[in-house]
Design a protein around this motif. Structure first.
Motif, PDB file in Angstrom:
ATOM      1  N   LEU A 164       0.815  -1.213   0.000  1.00 46.88           N
ATOM      2  CA  LEU A 164       0.000   0.000   0.000  1.00 46.88           C
ATOM      3  C   LEU A 164       0.853   1.269   0.000  1.00 46.88           C
ATOM      4  CD1 LEU A 164      -2.756  -1.031   2.591  1.00 46.88           C
ATOM      5  CD2 LEU A 164      -2.953  -0.968   0.112  1.00 46.88           C
ATOM      6  N   SER A 197     -11.316   0.683  -0.204  1.00 49.33           N
ATOM      7  CA  SER A 197     -10.596   1.242   0.945  1.00 49.33           C
ATOM      8  C   SER A 197     -10.903   2.726   1.104  1.00 49.33           C
ATOM      9  CB  SER A 197      -9.088   1.033   0.768  1.00 49.33           C
ATOM     10  OG  SER A 197      -8.775  -0.336   0.757  1.00 49.33           O
ATOM     11  N   LYS A 241      -7.642  -1.386  -2.704  1.00 46.17           N
ATOM     12  CA  LYS A 241      -7.076  -0.121  -3.193  1.00 46.17           C
ATOM     13  C   LYS A 241      -7.496   0.149  -4.631  1.00 46.17           C
ATOM     14  CE  LYS A 241      -2.612   2.194  -3.866  1.00 46.17           C
ATOM     15  NZ  LYS A 241      -1.133   2.048  -3.730  1.00 46.17           N
ATOM     16  N   GLU A 256      -6.431   2.923   5.445  1.00 43.08           N
ATOM     17  CA  GLU A 256      -7.247   4.003   4.878  1.00 43.08           C
ATOM     18  C   GLU A 256      -7.769   4.924   5.976  1.00 43.08           C
ATOM     19  OE1 GLU A 256      -8.270   6.212   1.906  1.00 43.08           O
ATOM     20  OE2 GLU A 256      -7.352   4.239   1.581  1.00 43.08           O
TER      21      GLU A 256
END
Length: 622
Positions: free
Chosen positions: A265, A450, A445, A498
């Motif tokens: 991420l 998210s 994502k 997130e």
């Protein structure tokens, strides 16, 4: 069949025969409710597998957007993981099928998540650990350390726990406990044979407590109730394995899941080996020492000199000598240290050095010195694996140049480890479990799920930060008692990432404590394999495990929660800032938020949940 055929002729002494009718036993009838309960007890997992996909379909049917399609997959896998309706690795394969077919992520991109840098680092570290087990180096180190620490009751227990903690930093928690339990069992059995302790409550006491309902000749080990000293030793090792697994990145699957998800991420801020070690070792040592002190206080009367336990478990000089002889005997059985053990020890230390010095931060790492190409942790891990197969287990081949003809080897020299041993001992299923988590993070994502969840959770930013961090650690510890540690981490960490972006907090601040908390399962045998192994071998009841786990749970919860606002800010000074790369990602999420909100009906359940959350946080609901 006719009535004649049902009859049977019985001969008499006088030669005559008499026909008798056999007795027909009545067939037991079951009510519909009893049949349903029996069916449910046998096939509930099959029902979960069949019903859950259809029960969750309204998530997609009410609003067919990528965010909801990804949420459908996440919820489906969460239910399957928590219920274990399907084997954990099989559930982890669902993204390979569902992400492409639901238009969330391409097949190539999904499959790439199952063989990332963190995955190969995990495989390499695991093979190095197996090489240590293969040559019994871990047993030699464990027995030597225990003999140095001492063999009084408290020192012996502390030594066993400390060694389990250290070994668990580098090999799997399960293997660490499986190695230590035979050593503990041998020590306790020898002490029992000398009349210095009891491993199980005797028959009279057990009967008084209502533990035995069988006749003496029918009693087995499973009918015996372990004494407090047995629970203290066995559960202490199990808890030390879980705590020690947090000490290094390769210590547990939960750590690797966190590293893989975080690096995927946030590629601009990867988890590195040196800072992990520097931060976690003090926390690990505190947790281990206080856990040992709690178990000693609760089970063996430490700080309670007049208690029954304190008087009962004093070994004295004779007892210490018996325990020491057992340890020495076990150590002597290993024989002199072999060439194989020496080479494996050198390679093990080399692997730690390569991990630590790849990019230490305070000096230029070896990776930067040899190339400008980015080198990850998988490279040194696989290098050590290759070296294990290149180096011989002994150096007898040198006799061809220096030895006499009669001393020449008659067979080829094997390598330090064999592929057959690796193939039969590597938990390949964990690779799919980790990969499933990485795929969920990437799918969330790419689909925008998210970002959608972060938008709805933004109301939590008004809570005091320390309170929010405490709640996150608490929930992670509660959930991990009833499901796979890695599975819980796979579900929680992408959401927390997130949430941190929406709160404009460094993602590491929320994700790292949650990842560590996912390893702290102390109350149930199903919480983690070390608990199950210790409970199974010593026949420890769930009640005893639950009581023994109170101290470790509270200790680990407080240390993890408090360590980040204190020690964490020293090791990771960046936690006090919201970095530029995170701000860019947060801005991108906020730009996408109006599009997401427009795609979701205002009367949807998620919107209602968001409004209720904001109302509670802002104090408008009384």
């Amino acid at each position: 069949m006719t009535e004649a055929n049902d009859k049977q002729a019985v001969p008499h002494a006088n030669g005559n025969t008499e026909e008798i009718t056999p007795i027909t036993l009545p067939v037991r009838k079951l009510s519909c409710w009893s049949r349903f309960k029996l069916f449910l007890g046998l096939y509930w997992k099959s029902m979960v597998v069949c019903i859950t996909p259809f029960a969750l379909l309204p998530i997609i049917l009410l609003n067919d957007i990528p965010q909801h399609r990804c949420m459908y997959v996440v919820l489906l896998m969460t239910i399957f993981w928590c219920s274990e309706a399907l084997p954990l690795p099989v559930t982890s394969m669902l993204p390979i099928v569902l992400f492409p077919t639901l238009g969330i992520l391409e097949t190539d991109k999904t499959c790439m998540m199952y063989m990332k840098d963190a995955m190969l680092m995990f495989i390499g570290g695991l093979i190095v650990a197996l090489a240590v087990q293969y040559c019994n180096l871990h047993k030699r180190v464990a027995l030597k350390v225990i003999s140095i620490i001492g063999c009084s009751q408290r020192k012996l227990n502390f030594g066993l726990i400390a060694v389990t903690m250290f070994v668990s930093m580098w090999i799997s928690n399960t293997a660490a406990v499986a190695m230590m339990i035979p050593i503990m069992q041998a020590v306790l059995e020898e002490l029992e044979s000398q009349g210095l302790c009891k491993m199980y409550i005797d028959d009279q006491k057990a009967e008084e407590e209502g533990m035995l309902n069988k006749k003496p000749e029918e009693k087995t080990l499973t009918d015996k109730k372990p004494t407090k000293i047995t629970v203290c030793y066995f559960m202490g090792a199990a808890y030390a394995a879980s705590i020690g697994g947090c000490g290094s990145v390769v210590g547990s699957g939960t750590n690797l899941a966190f590293k893989g998800i975080y690096d995927s991420l946030f590629p601009d801020d990867e988890i590195d080996f040196p800072n992990w070690i520097i931060f976690n070792i003090p926390v690990m040592l505190i947790n281990t020492f206080v856990t040992w002190a709690y178990l000693q206080w609760y089970f063996m009367g430490m700080w309670r000199p007049n208690s029954k336990e304190a008087k009962q478990f004093q070994l004295g000089k004779d007892g210490e000598e018996v325990a020491r002889q057992v340890i020495v005997k076990r150590y002597n059985e290993l024989g002199p240290i072999s060439q194989q053990e020496i080479q494996v020890a050198i390679l093990f230390l080399l692997s730690v050095a390569l991990f630590f010095l790849r990019a230490p931060g305070f000096i230029t790492g070896w990776a930067e010195l040899i190339t400008k190409t980015k080198i990850g942790d998988a490279t040194p891990a696989i290098f050590i694996v290759i070296a294990l197969f290149m180096l011989p287990a002994n150096w007898n081949w040198l006799k061809f140049f220096t030895g006499k003809p009669d001393d020449l080897p008659k067979a080829t020299t094997p390598s330090l480890i064999t592929w057959k041993y690796i193939n039969s001992n590597v938990p390949w299923s964990l690779i799919f479990l980790l990969g499933g988590g990485f795929a969920l993070a990437r799918g969330g994502k790419e689909s925008g799920m998210s970002a959608m969840l972060g938008t709805y959770l933004s109301g939590l930013s008004d809570l005091p930060f320390l309170l929010l961090l405490f709640v996150i650690c608490l929930f992670a510890q509660i959930f991990t008692e009833f499901a796979s540690n890695v599975a819980i981490a796979n579900v929680m960490l992408p959401v927390l990432a997130e949430m941190a972006l929406q709160m404009e907090v460094h993602p590491l601040y929320l994700m790292f404590p949650a990842a560590l908390s996912c390893s702290m399962a102390f109350h149930t045998p199903v919480g983690t394999p070390p608990n199950a192994i210790a409970a199974g071998v010593a026949n420890i009841g769930t009640k005893d495990i639950a009581m023994a786990g109170i101290g470790p749970s509270l200790i680990s919860l407080l240390t993890i929660w408090l360590s980040f606002p204190t020690w964490g800010l020293i090791v990771y000074p960046k936690l006090t800032t919201f970095p530029a790369w995170a701000r860019a990602m947060a801005n991108a999420t906020k730009l996408a938020a109006p599009v997401v909100a427009a795609a979701i009906p205002s009367s949807g359940s998620l919107q209602m949940l968001a409004n209720a959350t904001n109302a509670v946080v802002n104090g408008t609901v009384h």
